[in-house]
Design a protein around this motif. Structure first.
Motif, PDB file in Angstrom:
ATOM      1  N   GLY A  40       0.809  -1.217   0.000  1.00 31.58           N
ATOM      2  CA  GLY A  40       0.000   0.000   0.000  1.00 31.58           C
ATOM      3  C   GLY A  40       0.835   1.256   0.000  1.00 31.58           C
ATOM      4  O   GLY A  40       0.523   2.233  -0.698  1.00 31.58           O
ATOM      5  N   LEU A  41       1.922   1.247   0.768  1.00 35.41           N
ATOM      6  CA  LEU A  41       2.803   2.412   0.797  1.00 35.41           C
ATOM      7  C   LEU A  41       3.455   2.640  -0.564  1.00 35.41           C
ATOM      8  O   LEU A  41       3.637   3.784  -0.988  1.00 35.41           O
ATOM      9  N   TRP A  42       3.769   1.565  -1.257  1.00 33.01           N
ATOM     10  CA  TRP A  42       4.364   1.712  -2.602  1.00 33.01           C
ATOM     11  C   TRP A  42       3.340   2.283  -3.584  1.00 33.01           C
ATOM     12  O   TRP A  42       3.671   3.148  -4.401  1.00 33.01           O
ATOM     13  N   LEU A  43       2.082   1.814  -3.485  1.00 33.88           N
ATOM     14  CA  LEU A  43       1.050   2.366  -4.360  1.00 33.88           C
ATOM     15  C   LEU A  43       0.839   3.850  -4.089  1.00 33.88           C
ATOM     16  O   LEU A  43       0.622   4.639  -5.018  1.00 33.88           O
ATOM     17  N   TRP A  44       0.890   4.246  -2.815  1.00 34.30           N
ATOM     18  CA  TRP A  44       0.752   5.662  -2.473  1.00 34.30           C
ATOM     19  C   TRP A  44       1.940   6.459  -3.012  1.00 34.30           C
ATOM     20  O   TRP A  44       1.773   7.564  -3.536  1.00 34.30           O
ATOM     21  N   GLN A  45       3.136   5.891  -2.904  1.00 32.95           N
ATOM     22  CA  GLN A  45       4.319   6.569  -3.430  1.00 32.95           C
ATOM     23  C   GLN A  45       4.233   6.738  -4.944  1.00 32.95           C
ATOM     24  O   GLN A  45       4.699   7.732  -5.505  1.00 32.95           O
ATOM     25  N   GLN A  46       3.565   5.783  -5.603  1.00 33.37           N
ATOM     26  CA  GLN A  46       3.373   5.853  -7.052  1.00 33.37           C
ATOM     27  C   GLN A  46       2.188   6.739  -7.441  1.00 33.37           C
ATOM     28  O   GLN A  46       1.863   6.844  -8.624  1.00 33.37           O
ATOM     29  N   LYS A  47       1.532   7.339  -6.418  1.00 35.63           N
ATOM     30  CA  LYS A  47       0.377   8.215  -6.632  1.00 35.63           C
ATOM     31  C   LYS A  47      -0.795   7.473  -7.272  1.00 35.63           C
ATOM     32  O   LYS A  47      -1.580   8.039  -8.049  1.00 35.63           O
ATOM     33  N   LEU A  48      -0.949   6.205  -6.929  1.00 33.29           N
ATOM     34  CA  LEU A  48      -2.045   5.412  -7.473  1.00 33.29           C
ATOM     35  C   LEU A  48      -3.213   5.290  -6.498  1.00 33.29           C
ATOM     36  O   LEU A  48      -4.315   4.908  -6.903  1.00 33.29           O
ATOM     37  N   ILE A  49      -2.978   5.567  -5.227  1.00 27.10           N
ATOM     38  CA  ILE A  49      -4.066   5.561  -4.254  1.00 27.10           C
ATOM     39  C   ILE A  49      -3.970   6.833  -3.418  1.00 27.10           C
ATOM     40  O   ILE A  49      -2.881   7.345  -3.186  1.00 27.10           O
ATOM     41  N   PRO A  50      -5.107   7.360  -2.962  1.00 24.25           N
ATOM     42  CA  PRO A  50      -5.077   8.553  -2.113  1.00 24.25           C
ATOM     43  C   PRO A  50      -4.720   8.170  -0.679  1.00 24.25           C
ATOM     44  O   PRO A  50      -4.899   7.024  -0.263  1.00 24.25           O
ATOM     45  N   TRP A  51      -4.247   9.138   0.085  1.00 22.19           N
ATOM     46  CA  TRP A  51      -3.905   8.861   1.476  1.00 22.19           C
ATOM     47  C   TRP A  51      -5.121   8.950   2.377  1.00 22.19           C
ATOM     48  O   TRP A  51      -5.153   8.346   3.459  1.00 22.19           O
ATOM     49  N   GLN A  52      -6.148   9.703   1.960  1.00 26.58           N
ATOM     50  CA  GLN A  52      -7.269   9.967   2.860  1.00 26.58           C
ATOM     51  C   GLN A  52      -8.021   8.695   3.260  1.00 26.58           C
ATOM     52  O   GLN A  52      -8.299   8.481   4.447  1.00 26.58           O
ATOM     53  N   THR A  53      -8.346   7.849   2.286  1.00 24.65           N
ATOM     54  CA  THR A  53      -9.209   6.704   2.592  1.00 24.65           C
ATOM     55  C   THR A  53      -8.539   5.686   3.513  1.00 24.65           C
ATOM     56  O   THR A  53      -9.152   5.270   4.501  1.00 24.65           O
ATOM     57  N   PRO A  54      -7.291   5.248   3.243  1.00 28.14           N
ATOM     58  CA  PRO A  54      -6.684   4.273   4.156  1.00 28.14           C
ATOM     59  C   PRO A  54      -6.510   4.803   5.574  1.00 28.14           C
ATOM     60  O   PRO A  54      -6.838   4.108   6.547  1.00 28.14           O
ATOM     61  N   LEU A  55      -6.012   6.033   5.702  1.00 29.75           N
ATOM     62  CA  LEU A  55      -5.801   6.588   7.039  1.00 29.75           C
ATOM     63  C   LEU A  55      -7.123   6.794   7.762  1.00 29.75           C
ATOM     64  O   LEU A  55      -7.221   6.564   8.972  1.00 29.75           O
ATOM     65  N   ALA A  56      -8.142   7.236   7.039  1.00 33.00           N
ATOM     66  CA  ALA A  56      -9.451   7.436   7.667  1.00 33.00           C
ATOM     67  C   ALA A  56     -10.040   6.103   8.126  1.00 33.00           C
ATOM     68  O   ALA A  56     -10.668   6.031   9.193  1.00 33.00           O
ATOM     69  N   MET A  57      -9.836   5.039   7.349  1.00 28.36           N
ATOM     70  CA  MET A  57     -10.339   3.730   7.766  1.00 28.36           C
ATOM     71  C   MET A  57      -9.673   3.276   9.056  1.00 28.36           C
ATOM     72  O   MET A  57     -10.334   2.812   9.992  1.00 28.36           O
TER      73      MET A  57
END
Length: 333
Positions: free
Chosen positions: A210-227
């Protein structure tokens, strides 16, 4: 004439490129799952992938649409892998086949295919199985009593144990299931806490992906952290209030599919909210509902139901959290 390209304009990522990176991000968790639970998970991934491709192709032909362009976007494979990683690694072969057929045919293609499905297909398939076959879905096996490759394949296809195999290697429940059942029977929490760190190790693999996908700008940070925040919003105060009755927040984070869902499920751009504030509300709601279902509901892990319930709120979230158009006041056209 020489073509002139604008170097400051980023080349848009194709669906297949994004999906391929998602599959790559799942590999650390898959490798750790094989290390902890054996190669049965690889067979589940293969069965899910073949079923997903076959179902997708059949539905596209029935709808009179081109098959190959849809298959090569890899979205069906992503759904298949997420389902295979959510179901018991030693579940009978028909379980992953039925779940994948439902996910692709009903939750995806009957709604119009990729980009049109209001519900997360993988979670829809998981929810079908846990409601229809709760006993089979509770049999996750024990990492402390591993079966060799031949025994795992024999169990998955024939549902028989090899001579000398220990039944608990197959029938052991998940730590969350053990906790829920034990607490309802009045047992002390200290005696129910899982001693194995296998699930926690696998969860770290999902976190790395997940951290790699975030680093690649493929997932937003808001949804995982909010969950995760929504889950901790209930888990932490209840644990501090009655630690003998409620499991620690760390257990809720590392057990079950929490980090898999945070990195790969709630970040689905189709069935999740598309606005920054909407993502925060969506993720927080998934976390809250997951804890409520886990602790007070009838199912040991409520992530699938939490995601599906929050999927229904997405149109409303997107409508009321949409940023104002530049030059217009919010609420005016």
């Amino acid at each position: 004439m020489t073509a002139i390209h604008s170097t400051h304009i980023a080349k848009p990522a194709t669906v297949s490129t994004v999906m391929l990176k998602v599959l790559a991000a799942l590999l650390p968790g898959i490798a750790l799952s094989v290390y902890c639970n054996g190669i049965g998970i690889l067979l589940q991934l293969l069965l899910a992938s073949l079923t997903a491709l076959g179902a997708e192709a059949a539905m596209l032909r029935l709808r009179g649409m081109a098959v190959w362009p849809a298959l090569k976007d890899l979205s069906a494979i992503v759904t298949a892998w997420l389902l295979a990683l959510s179901l018991p690694p030693l579940g009978s072969w028909w379980m992953i086949v039925v779940a994948t057929l439902f996910a692709i045919i009903v939750a995806k293609q009957l709604y119009g295919g990729l980009g049109n499905n209001p519900f997360n297909p993988a979670m829809a398939g998981f929810a079908l199985m846990v409601v229809s076959f709760p006993a089979q879905m509770a049999q996750w096996g024990s990492p402390q009593l591993p079966l060799d490759a031949a025994a795992q394949w024999q169990w998955i296809f024939l549902h028989t144990l090899a001579p000398g195999s220990v039944p608990d290697a197959i029938s052991s429940a998940t730590p969350l299931d053990v906790l829920k059942t034990g607490l309802r029977q009045g047992q002390a929490l200290a005696g129910l806490l899982p001693s194995s760190s296998a699930q926690g190790l696998i969860a770290l693999g999902w976190l790395a992906g997940g951290l790699w996908l975030w680093q690649q700008k493929l997932i937003p940070w808001q949804t995982p952290l909010a969950m995760l925040a929504g889950l901790l919003a209930l888990a932490l105060p209840l644990w501090l209030w009655q630690p003998a009755q409620y499991a620690s927040p760390l257990l809720h984070l590392l057990q079950g599919g929490t980090l898999l869902a945070a990195a790969f499920i709630v970040t689905d751009p189709v069935s999740g909210s598309t606005t920054p504030r909407g993502r925060l509300i969506f993720g927080f709601g998934v976390g809250l509902l997951t804890y409520v279902i886990r602790v007070f509901g009838n199912f040991p892990d409520g992530i699938a139901f939490a995601v599906l319930l929050m999927n229904m709120t997405v149109p409303l979230l997107d409508q009321y959290t949409r940023p104002a158009v530049f030059g217009h006041r919010k609420g005016r056209s």
